[in-house]
Design a protein around this motif. Structure first.
Motif, PDB file in Angstrom:
ATOM      1  N   UNK A   1       0.828  -1.208   0.000  1.00  0.00           N
ATOM      2  CA  UNK A   1       0.000   0.000   0.000  1.00  0.00           C
ATOM      3  C   UNK A   1       0.858   1.252   0.000  1.00  0.00           C
ATOM      4  N   UNK A   2       1.979   1.209   0.724  1.00  0.00           N
ATOM      5  CA  UNK A   2       2.876   2.366   0.744  1.00  0.00           C
ATOM      6  C   UNK A   2       3.491   2.611  -0.625  1.00  0.00           C
ATOM      7  N   UNK A   3       3.812   1.520  -1.348  1.00  0.00           N
ATOM      8  CA  UNK A   3       4.374   1.679  -2.682  1.00  0.00           C
ATOM      9  C   UNK A   3       3.361   2.257  -3.658  1.00  0.00           C
ATOM     10  N   UNK A   4       2.105   1.922  -3.456  1.00  0.00           N
ATOM     11  CA  UNK A   4       1.073   2.417  -4.366  1.00  0.00           C
ATOM     12  C   UNK A   4       0.930   3.928  -4.289  1.00  0.00           C
ATOM     13  N   UNK A   5       1.098   4.487  -3.092  1.00  0.00           N
ATOM     14  CA  UNK A   5       0.909   5.934  -2.929  1.00  0.00           C
ATOM     15  C   UNK A   5       2.225   6.696  -3.058  1.00  0.00           C
ATOM     16  N   UNK A   6       3.313   5.976  -3.363  1.00  0.00           N
ATOM     17  CA  UNK A   6       4.592   6.654  -3.547  1.00  0.00           C
ATOM     18  C   UNK A   6       4.546   7.519  -4.810  1.00  0.00           C
ATOM     19  N   UNK A   7       5.038   8.754  -4.753  1.00  0.00           N
ATOM     20  CA  UNK A   7       5.030   9.618  -5.944  1.00  0.00           C
ATOM     21  C   UNK A   7       5.731   8.948  -7.127  1.00  0.00           C
ATOM     22  N   UNK A   8       5.227   9.262  -8.324  1.00  0.00           N
ATOM     23  CA  UNK A   8       5.776   8.650  -9.532  1.00  0.00           C
ATOM     24  C   UNK A   8       7.228   9.082  -9.727  1.00  0.00           C
ATOM     25  N   UNK A   9       8.079   8.124 -10.138  1.00  0.00           N
ATOM     26  CA  UNK A   9       9.499   8.371 -10.348  1.00  0.00           C
ATOM     27  C   UNK A   9      10.017   7.313 -11.315  1.00  0.00           C
TER      28      UNK A   9
END
Length: 544
Positions: free
Chosen positions: A465-473
């Motif tokens: 879930x944390x990876x899903x909301x991580x800003x795009x990079x």
């Protein structure tokens, strides 16, 4: 010394004078005179000894006054209390003529005096003793006489145990922070951990003040208050339950800490596999080169964190709060062994230096190390590495030397030490925890597999879930691409065009992709250069 020397000279002069007089009087030779005098002195000495013995026996038949601890009221009034020996063998104290007598606690007084914890003319007052009966044993809460401290009891625990008819492991000593005289002594009814305690629930682990490592001998949860700025070394012979214990430790960390980064080096190859999916990096290997690689990665994180700390201090800002990191190494001794070649020796030497640097310097940056070894020999783990561990734990070992390797060279000079060689090797997972200057006998948790899997799955869901909301990079784009294709490795030649790099030269592709991802590339089994999904995921999670 001068007086004794003068007396000795005088005695010799008198002796020669007496011998000379005897010789002249009887007309005997010198040898006969010496023998006759020696025989007379021996007979006189024997007679004196017989008379003294007879007098002592005669006096022993009458009650004798004993010196004892003075009562506070008597001291205030300036009255010297007296302790007398009663007909039933107990002692009592009387402050003044006509006052009520205060009896001694018969069992504690007898046990402590015979063990040498208190003097034979001292006693444990019955009115200062509280006895509590527990399901596992009996607790004696008492005060030692004035002039004595709890250390007098701690230094005689083995002898006191024999007075109670049990072993040293049956006893647990607790002290008071308010007075040196207060002692709380638990005496177990049966050997410790004869019956296994049930594994704690999630609620019990959460409610514990710190990180629980196991049960103590009463069945209560025990462990350490925190792993902040602390590392743990665990030693013990093979098949004593170290891996089960560390699996329980990781499970408790998952519940107690929740959000932290985990690095696992599984020297047993399958001992820590349950936690592979949630680890930033998991390696199943006994190659010192693998340990060196992980040490380089972690020491790099340490350097970056210290740089942030320095900048905060220079700019007069609050210190940054770092995510906790745990580096756990199973069978650590294998990584400090070389194969005899110069290259291997040099590598092991580098590993030693980098290990010491990590354990010693990483604590201020929130990175803790847990090492386990089944060979607690003097050369198993280098001294310069061992000395950096704040917490120590030792399971069953066969000798005092092995115990010192795990617990420290000065361990047996501490208060109330517990010898790991006394542990029952048939009871797996029990050991001596030495933390914050105290020794505690504990037995690690043996969680059911379902309990561990639930804890792992909960953390895994949270990480996803944390990876899903991580800003795009670019790193996240590479991870999403590899997950879409269900691959664990993607070559540079394939990943570079997917991320918009148009150069055709492999060298230029590699340079631009490395700068874009800010992550070190690797190779697959065929030697093709590219990026591993695990490395990219680690980079995204750590922000490096």
């Amino acid at each position: 010394m001068y007086a004794q020397t003068a007396g000795a000279i005088g005695t010799l002069v008198i002796a020669f004078g007496v011998l000379g007089a005897i010789k002249d009087k009887l007309g005997l030779s010198w040898p006969v005179t010496l023998l006759l005098t020696a025989g007379a002195l021996i007979a006189l000495g024997y007679g004196t000894w017989r008379a003294r013995t007879a007098l002592k026996r005669l006096w022993a038949r009458e009650p004798r006054p004993l010196k004892a601890q003075a009562g506070t009221q008597a001291q205030a009034q300036g009255v010297a209390p007296a302790v007398t020996l009663q007909a039933d063998g107990t002692q009592s104290m009387q402050s003044e003529p006509g006052a009520a007598e205060i009896p001694a606690h018969p069992r504690l007084t007898s046990a402590l005096s015979k063990a040498g914890a208190i003097g034979k003319d001292e006693m444990i007052r019955a009115d200062e003793v509280t006895v509590e009966t527990l399901p596992v044993g009996t607790v004696y809460d008492f005060q030692v006489p004035q002039g004595r401290t709890h250390e007098d009891v701690a230094n005689r625990l083995g002898s006191i145990a024999s007075m109670f008819g049990v072993t040293r492991l049956h006893l647990k000593l607790e002290t008071s922070r308010h007075t040196e005289r207060r002692v709380r002594l638990l005496v177990l009814n049966e050997p410790p951990f004869t019956h296994a305690f049930p594994a704690p629930t999630r609620q019990e682990i959460t409610a514990f003040d710190g990180v629980p490592l196991g049960h103590d001998i009463t069945g209560r949860l025990t462990g350490v208050s925190t792993f902040d700025k602390a590392s743990l070394l665990i030693g013990g012979m093979t098949q004593m339950g170290k891996t089960t214990l560390v699996n329980g430790l990781i499970t408790c960390l998952l519940i107690a800490y929740g959000d932290f980064d985990l690095y696992l080096l599984d020297g047993k190859l399958c001992g820590l596999t349950k936690f592979e999916k949630i680890a930033l990096r998991y390696e199943a290997s006994d190659d010192p080169g693998v340990l060196e690689s992980m040490l380089d990665e972690l020491n790099d994180r340490v350097a970056k964190r210290y740089a942030k700390l320095q900048n905060a201090i220079r700019n007069r800002q609050p210190a940054p709060v770092f995510k906790p990191v745990f580096f756990i190494i199973d069978e650590a001794a294998d990584f400090y062994t070389h194969n005899g070649t110069t290259e291997s020796k040099d590598q092991v030497r580098r590993v030693e230096d980098k290990s010491r640097s990590l354990v010693a310097k990483s604590l201020e940056s929130g990175i803790s190390t847990v090492m386990l070894t089944q060979r607690p020999a003097k050369d198993a783990i280098p001294v310069k590495v061992r000395d950096q561990f704040l917490y120590r734990m030792c399971l069953y070992v066969a000798s005092e030397g092995s115990a010192k390797v795990a617990l420290g060279d000065s361990y047996f000079d501490t208060v109330a030490p517990i010898h790991p060689a006394l542990l029952d090797p048939a009871i797996k997972g029990q050991g001596v925890l030495f933390a914050n200057g105290r020794s505690t006998l504990i037995r690690g948790f043996n969680f059911p597999d379902d309990f561990i899997w639930n804890a792992v799955d909960e953390i895994l869901d949270r990480q996803n879930q944390a990876l899903e909301v991580t800003p795009d990079s670019p790193v996240k784009q590479a991870i999403d691409l590899m997950r879409t294709k269900s691959v664990e490795f993607m070559p540079t030649a394939e990943l570079a065009p997917a991320l918009g790099i148009t150069e055709k030269s492999p060298v230029m592709q590699g340079r631009k992709l490395s700068a874009l991802l800010n992550t070190t590339s690797g190779k697959d089994d065929r030697g093709v250069r590219g990026y591993h999904l695990a490395a990219l995921t680690t980079s995204l999670k750590t922000g490096s």
